[in-house]
Design an enzyme around this catalytic site. Structure first.
Site, mmCIF file in Angstrom:
data_model
loop_
_atom_site.group_PDB
_atom_site.id
_atom_site.type_symbol
_atom_site.label_atom_id
_atom_site.label_comp_id
_atom_site.label_asym_id
_atom_site.label_seq_id
_atom_site.Cartn_x
_atom_site.Cartn_y
_atom_site.Cartn_z
ATOM 1 N N HIS A 192 -1.536 8.056 -11.090
ATOM 2 C CA HIS A 192 -0.384 8.951 -11.287
ATOM 3 C C HIS A 192 0.863 8.192 -11.719
ATOM 4 O O HIS A 192 1.800 8.795 -12.236
ATOM 5 C CB HIS A 192 -0.114 9.791 -10.026
ATOM 6 C CG HIS A 192 0.507 9.069 -8.883
ATOM 7 N ND1 HIS A 192 -0.205 8.668 -7.774
ATOM 8 C CD2 HIS A 192 1.779 8.671 -8.655
ATOM 9 C CE1 HIS A 192 0.619 8.082 -6.920
ATOM 10 N NE2 HIS A 192 1.820 8.069 -7.434
ATOM 11 N N ASP A 222 -7.462 8.268 -8.228
ATOM 12 C CA ASP A 222 -6.059 7.906 -8.443
ATOM 13 C C ASP A 222 -5.889 6.395 -8.588
ATOM 14 O O ASP A 222 -4.996 5.786 -8.002
ATOM 15 C CB ASP A 222 -5.167 8.430 -7.311
ATOM 16 C CG ASP A 222 -3.703 8.554 -7.757
ATOM 17 O OD1 ASP A 222 -3.402 8.188 -8.900
ATOM 18 O OD2 ASP A 222 -2.881 9.013 -6.944
ATOM 19 N N GLY A 302 8.076 4.752 -5.288
ATOM 20 C CA GLY A 302 8.025 3.433 -5.920
ATOM 21 C C GLY A 302 6.996 2.514 -5.311
ATOM 22 O O GLY A 302 6.616 1.522 -5.915
ATOM 23 N N ASN A 303 6.517 2.844 -4.089
ATOM 24 C CA ASN A 303 5.455 2.059 -3.460
ATOM 25 C C ASN A 303 4.072 2.396 -4.014
ATOM 26 O O ASN A 303 3.110 1.671 -3.743
ATOM 27 C CB ASN A 303 5.428 2.278 -1.943
ATOM 28 C CG ASN A 303 6.367 1.368 -1.188
ATOM 29 O OD1 ASN A 303 7.328 1.817 -0.581
ATOM 30 N ND2 ASN A 303 6.100 0.073 -1.244
ATOM 31 N N SER A 304 3.958 3.495 -4.751
ATOM 32 C CA SER A 304 2.657 3.903 -5.272
ATOM 33 C C SER A 304 1.993 2.794 -6.067
ATOM 34 O O SER A 304 2.606 2.205 -6.963
ATOM 35 C CB SER A 304 2.807 5.132 -6.175
ATOM 36 O OG SER A 304 3.007 6.287 -5.427
#
Length: 445
Positions: A192, A222, A302-304
């Site tokens: 994503h 994902d 932002g940690n994704s």
């Protein structure tokens, strides 16, 4: 900053640099003290400034020395009008702020991750320049844990292998995190983060920014793989890229210490810590169910795509989601989720080899663990297990020559097999040991 840093900025990105002022002369300032703030222009942003008059100042001060009663009579209508205008402005600002928060909340949940959004997830074509698959690259997950490290040691070892991912999309810039898993520049992140991407850049912990290529990705899991091309690698001042080791998430237990490194709200190189809160937690993320690790390590937008790390300095998960309130995103804390590394090895290696994830084969048994081992509780009709003669009440002792004690052990063996492969099981039945071979012709759901 050096010119090579500036050259790596995204088009349209605003960079504000603040330096610590001199306090007692040039010697008192630390020249390394620099704070950078990155902003993406937003047409919806409205800023209104109000300046309060200086009390008692100005050239008409003597005139304002008239009696309080006279001033009240002369200025009351104006004050009321001013008060009304002020209240109207406040109401407008409150409305704008609420609208901005609502927009930010939706963007946070859907684009910037980690976030969990209801309904079907969107698909958007990725047009990032491609890198070919089947180049011999691979992701290895080790079961050797090694010695426990301090938080400082974990950060020193892993942070150089963590990158900030910025993708230009039709909607702006998507920000996430990635982790380098090979010295030749292969990077793992969330799908994503790159969904709908047109161009993609990664920023190293040193600040160096490079444009990367898209190898392959899978929306269901994902996960996506990026690649630093050789031309960019040759320009990097670090020479050979640092890369992170991956450990076995199946050895985790609830309460184990874990760390997360990423770029929450674009603050790259941020370390947070916590524990494993739950194992094999089924969570619905963007319309599909994922089996994830749960942690209370702080995860934010932002940690994704960033790593969840055990105390041995090994990546044991890829951060993907967090729970948020429908009304107030800040009201839910400590509920973050990561894709276990035990799932990553097969998925990533499939993406690297074929550009897609191939299904695992169906065995056809239901098992449970008791004091004797892995007990077959039932066998599905018409499956490979039934055709091979596996029966309810059998104990599975070995699978492909590997000793198995739990269903996780059996699943780990299955993850190394594909439809069309054979699976050899060693069974214990009524005190007798026998060996059967399953022809795996059906894909697991």
């Amino acid at each position: 900053m050096g010119e090579w840093e500036q050259a790596g900025r995204l088009p349209g990105e605003i960079v504000e640099v603040y330096r610590s002022p001199f306090s007692k002369g040039a010697e008192a300032r630390d020249p390394r003290e620099i704070v950078e703030v990155y902003r993406q222009p937003d047409r919806r942003e409205v800023v209104e400034s109000y300046r309060r008059p200086v009390p008692g100042g100005g050239r008409n001060a003597p005139a304002r020395a008239a009696s309080r009663k006279t001033r009240r009579k002369r200025r009351s209508p104006g004050r009321r009008a001013g008060l009304y205008r002020f209240l109207i402005c406040v109401a407008v600002l409150v409305g704008l702020t609420a609208a901005a928060k609502a927009v930010e909340h939706l963007v946070y949940r859907d684009r910037d991750g980690p976030g969990e959004a209801p309904g079907e997830y969107r698909t958007a074509e990725i047009t990032i320049p491609a890198w070919p698959v089947d180049q011999g690259a691979g992701l290895a997950v080790t079961r050797d844990q090694g010695e426990a490290l301090t938080a400082q040691e974990v950060y020193r070892r892993l942070n150089p292998a963590v990158v900030t991912v910025q993708c230009e999309t039709g909607e702006g810039v998507s920000i996430g995190t990635g982790v380098i898993f090979s010295k030749d520049g292969y990077i793992l992140t969330n799908h994503h983060v790159v969904r709908g991407g047109k161009r993609c850049y990664v920023t190293l912990d040193s600040g160096y920014t490079a444009e990367v290529c898209f190898v392959a990705g899978d929306e269901n899991s994902d996960l996506a793989v990026l690649k630093v091309p050789p031309g960019e690698l040759a320009l990097m001042p670090v020479g050979e890229l640092p890369f992170a080791p991956f450990g076995d998430s199946e050895q985790l237990v609830v309460g184990d210490v874990v760390y997360a490194i990423g770029a929450p709200r674009r603050l790259r190189g941020t370390l947070t810590n916590g524990i494993v809160s739950a194992i094999d937690r089924d969570i619905e993320v963007e319309g599909r169910t994922m089996t994830l690790l749960q942690t209370n390590a702080a995860l934010n937008s932002g940690n994704s795509g960033g790593p969840l790390i055990n105390e041995r300095g090994q990546v044991v998960g890829i951060n993907v989601a967090k729970y948020m309130s429908d009304w107030n995103r800040d009201s839910v804390e400590g509920l973050g989720f990561a894709i276990p590394s035990a799932q990553l090895e097969r998925i990533v290696n499939d993406l690297l080899k074929w550009g897609e994830v191939r299904p695992e084969p169906r065995i056809g048994v239901w098992v449970q663990t008791d004091e004797k081992g892995l007990l077959v509780s039932s066998v599905d009709a018409g499956t490979a297990a039934e055709a091979a003669g596996v029966q309810a009440g059998d104990y599975i002792v070995f699978a492909q020559g590997e000793r198995v004690y739990t269903n996780q052990d059996l699943f780990r063996v299955r993850r190394g097999l594909y439809v069309g492969d054979r699976l050899t099981l060693t069974l214990l039945r009524g005190g007798e040991t026998l060996e059967v071979t399953l022809e795996l012709t059906e894909a697991a759901e």
